[in-house]
Structure formats: C-alpha cells, structure tokens
Enzyme design. Sequence first.
Site, mmCIF file in Angstrom:
data_model
loop_
_atom_site.group_PDB
_atom_site.id
_atom_site.type_symbol
_atom_site.label_atom_id
_atom_site.label_comp_id
_atom_site.label_asym_id
_atom_site.label_seq_id
_atom_site.Cartn_x
_atom_site.Cartn_y
_atom_site.Cartn_z
ATOM 1 N N LYS A 207 19.454 64.095 -4.856
ATOM 2 C CA LYS A 207 18.014 63.762 -5.441
ATOM 3 C C LYS A 207 16.963 64.438 -3.974
ATOM 4 O O LYS A 207 16.071 64.928 -4.338
ATOM 5 C CB LYS A 207 17.867 62.378 -5.078
ATOM 6 C CG LYS A 207 16.656 61.822 -5.607
ATOM 7 C CD LYS A 207 16.440 60.260 -5.772
ATOM 8 C CE LYS A 207 15.019 60.038 -5.850
ATOM 9 N NZ LYS A 207 15.061 58.211 -6.032
ATOM 10 N N GLU A 213 26.156 65.270 4.196
ATOM 11 C CA GLU A 213 27.329 65.511 3.392
ATOM 12 C C GLU A 213 27.358 66.503 2.452
ATOM 13 O O GLU A 213 28.080 67.645 2.340
ATOM 14 C CB GLU A 213 27.599 64.278 2.894
ATOM 15 C CG GLU A 213 28.230 62.899 3.953
ATOM 16 C CD GLU A 213 27.129 62.096 4.178
ATOM 17 O OE1 GLU A 213 25.936 62.544 3.935
ATOM 18 O OE2 GLU A 213 27.315 60.944 4.612
ATOM 19 N N GLY A 267 18.857 56.855 -6.907
ATOM 20 C CA GLY A 267 20.037 57.527 -6.913
ATOM 21 C C GLY A 267 21.153 56.973 -7.878
ATOM 22 O O GLY A 267 21.936 57.536 -8.680
ATOM 23 N N ARG A 268 21.323 55.662 -7.696
ATOM 24 C CA ARG A 268 22.439 54.715 -8.216
ATOM 25 C C ARG A 268 21.965 54.636 -9.568
ATOM 26 O O ARG A 268 22.904 53.926 -10.340
ATOM 27 C CB ARG A 268 22.556 53.444 -7.318
ATOM 28 C CG ARG A 268 21.522 52.684 -7.020
ATOM 29 C CD ARG A 268 21.753 51.485 -6.092
ATOM 30 N NE ARG A 268 20.550 50.748 -5.662
ATOM 31 C CZ ARG A 268 19.491 51.153 -4.873
ATOM 32 N NH1 ARG A 268 19.728 52.446 -4.347
ATOM 33 N NH2 ARG A 268 18.566 50.622 -4.470
ATOM 34 N N GLU A 353 23.886 48.312 -2.859
ATOM 35 C CA GLU A 353 23.069 49.031 -2.512
ATOM 36 C C GLU A 353 21.675 48.476 -2.964
ATOM 37 O O GLU A 353 20.525 48.567 -2.575
ATOM 38 C CB GLU A 353 22.918 50.647 -2.939
ATOM 39 C CG GLU A 353 22.339 51.412 -1.842
ATOM 40 C CD GLU A 353 22.627 52.950 -1.662
ATOM 41 O OE1 GLU A 353 22.038 53.567 -2.736
ATOM 42 O OE2 GLU A 353 23.240 53.515 -0.879
ATOM 43 N N HIS A 384 49.888 43.468 -9.329
ATOM 44 C CA HIS A 384 50.979 43.505 -8.443
ATOM 45 C C HIS A 384 50.213 43.641 -7.039
ATOM 46 O O HIS A 384 51.098 44.286 -6.186
ATOM 47 C CB HIS A 384 51.900 44.536 -8.807
ATOM 48 C CG HIS A 384 52.289 44.338 -10.265
ATOM 49 N ND1 HIS A 384 53.575 43.467 -10.543
ATOM 50 C CD2 HIS A 384 51.911 44.556 -11.562
ATOM 51 C CE1 HIS A 384 53.812 43.421 -11.775
ATOM 52 N NE2 HIS A 384 52.778 43.817 -12.562
ATOM 53 N N LYS A 494 22.625 56.538 9.614
ATOM 54 C CA LYS A 494 22.565 58.054 9.589
ATOM 55 C C LYS A 494 21.856 58.799 10.674
ATOM 56 O O LYS A 494 22.219 59.548 11.328
ATOM 57 C CB LYS A 494 21.492 58.322 8.249
ATOM 58 C CG LYS A 494 22.334 58.223 6.941
ATOM 59 C CD LYS A 494 21.174 58.774 5.905
ATOM 60 C CE LYS A 494 21.476 58.217 4.539
ATOM 61 N NZ LYS A 494 20.661 58.526 3.424
HETATM 62 O O1 F6P Z 1 23.378 56.517 0.959
HETATM 63 C C1 F6P Z 1 22.135 56.416 0.644
HETATM 64 C C2 F6P Z 1 21.708 57.364 -0.392
HETATM 65 O O2 F6P Z 1 20.330 57.520 -0.392
HETATM 66 C C3 F6P Z 1 22.039 56.897 -1.864
HETATM 67 O O3 F6P Z 1 21.025 55.705 -2.256
HETATM 68 C C4 F6P Z 1 21.908 57.816 -2.624
HETATM 69 O O4 F6P Z 1 22.471 57.798 -4.194
HETATM 70 C C5 F6P Z 1 22.817 58.818 -1.760
HETATM 71 O O5 F6P Z 1 22.519 58.562 -0.477
HETATM 72 C C6 F6P Z 1 22.786 60.439 -2.048
HETATM 73 O O6 F6P Z 1 21.381 60.853 -1.958
HETATM 74 P P1 F6P Z 1 20.870 62.279 -2.549
HETATM 75 O O7 F6P Z 1 20.987 62.304 -3.827
HETATM 76 O O8 F6P Z 1 19.751 62.344 -2.095
HETATM 77 O O9 F6P Z 1 21.871 63.494 -1.712
#
Ligand code: F6P
Length: 535
Positions: A207, A213, A267-268, A353, A384, A494
């Site tokens: 987003k 990452e 995002g979620r 979240e 199990h 972060k």
């Molecule tokens: O971990 C926080 C967060 O902002 C989530 O809410 C989001 O889904 C995720 O990181 C990834 O963010 P982006 O889509 O901006 O890479």
Amino acid sequence: MDHLPDGRALGDAWQRLHELADVPHLRVLFDDDPGRAQRYVLDAVDLHVDYSKQRITDEVFDALVALGEAADVAGRREAMLSGEHINVTEDRAVLHTALRSAAGDSHVVDGDDVDHQVHVVLARMAEFAERVRSGEWEGGTGERIRTVVNIGIGGSHLGPEMAAIALDAYRHPEIRCRFVSNIDGADVAGVLADADPESTLFVVASKTFGTIETLTNATTCRRWLVAALGEDAVESHFVAVSTNAEKVSAFGIDTDNMFGFWDWVGGRYSLDSAIGLSLMIAIGPDRFEEMLAGFRAMDEHFATAPLDANLPVVMGLVGLWNNNVLGAETKAVLPYAQELARFPAYLQQLDMESNGKSVRLDGTRVTTATGPIVWGEPGTNGQHAFYQLLHQGTRLVPVDFIGFATPHHDLVEHHDLLMANLFAQAEALAFGRDNDAAPHRRFEGDRPSTTILAPQLTPSVLGQLVALYEHIVFVQGCVWGIDSFDQWGVELGKELANSITPELTGEPPDEGTARPSHDSSTAALIDWYRRRRRT
Ligand code: F6P
C-alpha cells in the site's frame, strides 16, 4: 463504566449483562428448551450458522442487542458505509465495502466517485490477468508466465495467500502462485530456488511502497531476475500494486504496470482490491467477480438486516459476551477444511490489528478488555495437538467451527469422517461427559462454540466469510468505542529496528543522528550478535 466517544454511557447495558452472567450449564439450557437449536440459528446468504451452543439465554440475547443499540452500531455502520472519516486518527474514510460495489453503482466520497474508480482498476486488472492466463503476456525471452510471486507483507500478503490456497480448486492449471513476505532471507531464497526466471512474474504489493520487508525482498528478486535475463526483462517480469505511484516509479517499475488502490482501504481490508491481483491471475476475473459478489451479498445483509437477525452483529455481540462478561481471552477459529489453513492467520491480522487497542476514539483509556487473541488450525489436525486444553484445560476458549457440505475432491469417505469430527467436537465441548468415576476422564462441558456451515468453499462463499469477519470486527470496535482502522501499535518496533540495524552492521550512524541508547539487556543482546554475525 463504558462510554461511547460522545460520552453517552453504555454502563447500563454492560451492567445488565453482568447481572445475567450466571447462566445455567448448556446441558440444562438444551434440556429445558427443545426449540433452542432452531431458534439460535441464522441463515445469511449461503452461510448457515448455529450459535445455540453459546452460553446465552433469551435474556442475554436481548441484553446484547440492547448493548448494540446503545452503542449505535446501526448509526456507526451507516457512517462507515457513507464514507464518513470514521478512521479518526488517520482522518480517513473506511470504504472497503466500495471495493465490491456492483458495476454501475456510483458513490461520491470526498469529491471522488469511489465505485467508478474501483471498476476502472478492476477492468485493468481483468485485462492484465487474462493476458497472463492466456499466455499473451510474455516474459523477456518470450516464455509464458507459469509462476506468479506475490511480494508483500501483512495485508498485502495474508489475504492473497489465504485466498489462493482456499481457492486452489479454481486455479489455472498452468499457473501457480508463490508468496514472499518475511524479511528472513530463507523465505525469498526458498521461493527463488524453485522458480524459473523466464516464466516468473513478480507482483510487488505494498500500500505504502515503503515497507522494508517488501522493498528488500523485491530488490533481491529484481537482482535475481536481472542476473539471469538482464535489465530489460524487468518491465515484463515486475508489476506493482500500491497507492504510491511515486515510490513505485522510484523503485524502477513503470507506472503503466501499476494497479492502484486508495487510502480509504485499510491494508487488512484490501484482499478484494488490486492487492488481490495474484489471486485474480490464478483463478481468473470471472471467479474473482464471484468472490466480490459474495462479499457484496454479505455487505447487503449487514447493511439491511435488523440487529437481532444480522449475522455479523449477532456474532459480534456474542463475541463481546464471551470476552467481556465470561472472561475469555482468546478465540479459536477451527476450519474443517484444509484449504482454509491460512484463514486463522488472516483473521489474526484482521481482528488483532483492528481491535488490539486500549484507547478510545476520544483518547481516553478503555475500561473493558478489547480484541481477543485469535488463533486456530484446521481440524482434524488441531484435535491431536491443542484440543486437550479446549476440553479439559482451565481456560475458556470460545470456538468458531467452519465446515462445508461438499468438498472439492472425490474422497467422500474422508469428508464424512471430517464432518463427523467437527460435529463431535462441538458436541463434546458443549455437553461433556461427567459420568465417569475417574476425575481425569471427566469432561465438564459448557464450553461455547458457533458452527458455520456452507454448501462448498466457492469464491462467493469465501467472500461471504471474509466480509462476515470484517463486520464482526467492526461491530465489536463500535461497542468498545475504539478506532478499528488505524495500527499505530506497529510503529515503535519498526522505528527501533531501523535504528538498531546500523549498530549490527557497524555502519556509522547518519550524520546528526546519535547512536540510540539501549537498556542493558538489549545492548548485551546486540553485542552478542555483533560478535558472532556472518560478515
Ligand atoms: O504492519 C503494519 C502494516 O502497515 C499493515 O497494516 C499492513 O498491512 C502491512 O504493514 C503492509 O503495509 P504495506 O502494504 O504498506 O506494505
């Protein structure tokens, strides 16, 4: 005493519920009320939901609905659906429901026709997905695409991954989806080891396009591709999904190959936006539209059904009862469907979240517990592993069981056994068995569950399930008076990670930035790692 953001008290409604907390054992509730199994059932779209094994009575149910009314769930729902900025800490509208609006709908929010914007992007996605699926879209050496790698994390990963696994039966036979999310190099290395550069398409999904990452993994994948096929191949092997065109361009992806979405999609809550591009390539635009139609049908039910017959409202209120009155701290979601293996992980982000908050919309501290810890695994595997604790442990763990009438395979005898286990577990949890002389063989029962059944795990049913849980989370957030749509709690970690990284690698700090000082434990751990790290 619990308050709405505008100060109106919910205290009376909570008070009433606490007075009713001493509910008879489920055995008694069923023995005394032959109509219970018929009355505590709701059918919404294709979902058949039995919540009769929850520890509620008619009085509790009425008091829960009164709580929902006092919290103005209906008014808050209207505010969300009409595009008010209910995400107050980020000053944003919350319009994931617009992502599944019907073609031709028009809905102007903050001066923009959001439905129109959604359908323009959906049409571009569909055109692109069809080109990839038909083989018309070629990689740098003229090969068709056989592997789609979604690079994203959190909401830009969990939804597409969960849904691609859930709907594998609908996948194009020559196209597989892979997912890279973790900064741990083992993740991307594992996926690349198994991929052929000539037939691999990378979908960089973020987003913000600022997530460390995703950018690190995308850079590694780009390097891998360029080493094999040269710089010119990037254009036909990388596309982006983002709200941030500038950063996409700065990364080196042509914005003609970017699919956008908007800040009013959390995002979620973004699986059904362009974030679902890899899924759309896998299952095709028609199946994707069926999924959107499932979401839409559940949205319509949520928007129109009266509170006491509204599935997300009822399940949300029952969840509040378990959490705030009976004291449950967690909630298990146990799908009896291997294809829903990642559904609990998806729900973890959606719920935790959203509702893992301790401050209300007005900035005051909450006085009740908020979002539960959500967890789960498919049945029968979990039986199990951890069901021992569900049956005989000291903690109350409410369960959502999920099952389907018809599987996507022909092994009917397996499916009958699977469903027999689902029904048996719900029965054993509720009614137990206390006629054994040996205490360790007794099951006290009275452990609550809801059973959600549907004809088959189709794209539409998956959309219905996801929308159901989205709205449950919304209802609970309304009652707690919190902002379910921000996520400030992920920021501190972060920031600290960014400041620690140069300490590990020994790089000098940026000019003007002092080395952060740490507590003695963190400093010693950093030192331990620095002395051993591979350089
Ligand atoms: O971990 C926080 C967060 O902002 C989530 O809410 C989001 O889904 C995720 O990181 C990834 O963010 P982006 O889509 O901006 O890479």
